[in-house]
Design an enzyme around this catalytic site. Sequence first.
Site, PDB file in Angstrom:
ATOM      1  N   SER A  41       0.759  -1.169   0.195  1.00 59.33           N
ATOM      2  CA  SER A  41       0.066   0.118  -0.144  1.00 59.33           C
ATOM      3  C   SER A  41       1.024   1.278   0.031  1.00 59.33           C
ATOM      4  O   SER A  41       2.143   1.289   0.218  1.00 59.33           O
ATOM      5  CB  SER A  41      -0.733   0.182   1.240  1.00 59.33           C
ATOM      6  OG  SER A  41      -0.248   0.052   2.566  1.00 59.33           O
ATOM      7  N   GLY A  42       0.249   2.367  -0.213  1.00 61.74           N
ATOM      8  CA  GLY A  42       0.810   3.810  -0.020  1.00 61.74           C
ATOM      9  C   GLY A  42       2.115   3.751  -0.925  1.00 61.74           C
ATOM     10  O   GLY A  42       2.117   3.542  -2.200  1.00 61.74           O
ATOM     11  N   TYR A 182       8.916   9.003  16.417  1.00 63.44           N
ATOM     12  CA  TYR A 182       9.085   8.951  14.985  1.00 63.44           C
ATOM     13  C   TYR A 182      10.079   9.850  14.328  1.00 63.44           C
ATOM     14  O   TYR A 182      10.965   9.241  13.690  1.00 63.44           O
ATOM     15  CB  TYR A 182       7.714   9.600  14.367  1.00 63.44           C
ATOM     16  CG  TYR A 182       7.649   9.403  12.954  1.00 63.44           C
ATOM     17  CD1 TYR A 182       7.429   8.243  12.265  1.00 63.44           C
ATOM     18  CD2 TYR A 182       7.731  10.574  12.188  1.00 63.44           C
ATOM     19  CE1 TYR A 182       7.126   8.067  10.729  1.00 63.44           C
ATOM     20  CE2 TYR A 182       7.734  10.578  10.936  1.00 63.44           C
ATOM     21  CZ  TYR A 182       7.434   9.406  10.244  1.00 63.44           C
ATOM     22  OH  TYR A 182       7.545   9.261   8.717  1.00 63.44           O
ATOM     23  N   LYS A 186      13.391   8.210  12.469  1.00 65.01           N
ATOM     24  CA  LYS A 186      13.605   8.495  10.855  1.00 65.01           C
ATOM     25  C   LYS A 186      14.897   9.410  10.951  1.00 65.01           C
ATOM     26  O   LYS A 186      15.992   9.097   9.732  1.00 65.01           O
ATOM     27  CB  LYS A 186      12.547   9.425  10.579  1.00 65.01           C
ATOM     28  CG  LYS A 186      11.132   8.599  10.378  1.00 65.01           C
ATOM     29  CD  LYS A 186      11.524   7.502   9.387  1.00 65.01           C
ATOM     30  CE  LYS A 186      10.130   6.852   8.819  1.00 65.01           C
ATOM     31  NZ  LYS A 186      10.347   5.813   7.923  1.00 65.01           N
TER      32      LYS A 186
END
Length: 281
Positions: A41-42, A182, A186
């Site tokens: 997905s995405g 997050y 990242k």
Amino acid sequence: MSNVQDTTQKDIDAHALHAEVQYKNFSDLAGKVVFITGAGSGIGRAMADAFAVNGARLALLDINAELLNKAQQELQQTWPGIEVETVVASITDDVAVENAVAAAQARFGRIDVLLNNAGISMNKPTLELAAADWRRAIDINLNGAFYCAQSAARRMIAQGSGVILNTASMYGTVAAPERAAYCSSKAAVVMLTKVLAVEWAPSGLRVNALAPGYVQTALTDELVRTGRMDFDALIARTPARRLGKTHEIATLALFLASDSAAYINGQAIVADGGWSAYSYI
């Protein structure tokens, strides 16, 4: 609050994607073996379409068997004759990752490009962030990226060439509240990218990171639906006055994987509509 457009049918529009990339020359990607994580997905799904347009052979990994099977069927229907290998696995399982990459090598004979795309969001006030949530973000976003890069690089170094593209985030380069796990995970992916790039360049590998801003996917739709994202405020804050599209990130991956980007190594390429450049509040 405005509603984000439904992405169930817009997430991947193969015909629009073909129109976007057909005039660009990525002929050197034809026949290349491309391993994509989070391919169901995405952005990962858009990447599969983008490389399929250019004649690549695909090895797709996702933890969601239903989405993965759907992706394979749609790819084969859209581009008859395309070679697609799929495997259901979690990138947090280093043994499963090694087995998946080994299976792709056995099927195709080599691994030319790794699109290290699988990841999750984590948007919670830091004082409410459970230890389990912190570990989950680090385990998927960072550890999983490392396991996949290491496994693919073993094959690439042996063959003397390869490209690894890690999906980081603009939030790996700038900070935001309520995203401690997050942003940290990242940012670590960005630094991992740089380390691997300088370490493996003498062996013929290039390692770069994609750092998307807000891209319209089922995930962003869910954040808006549950009230965890203010869509109107988000659009007002973005100089481009819109969200990114999955095919725009996929097209960037095409360029970075191609020979046109042969001298780009160890970089985090931000595609965020001007978000991180705009410091005015």
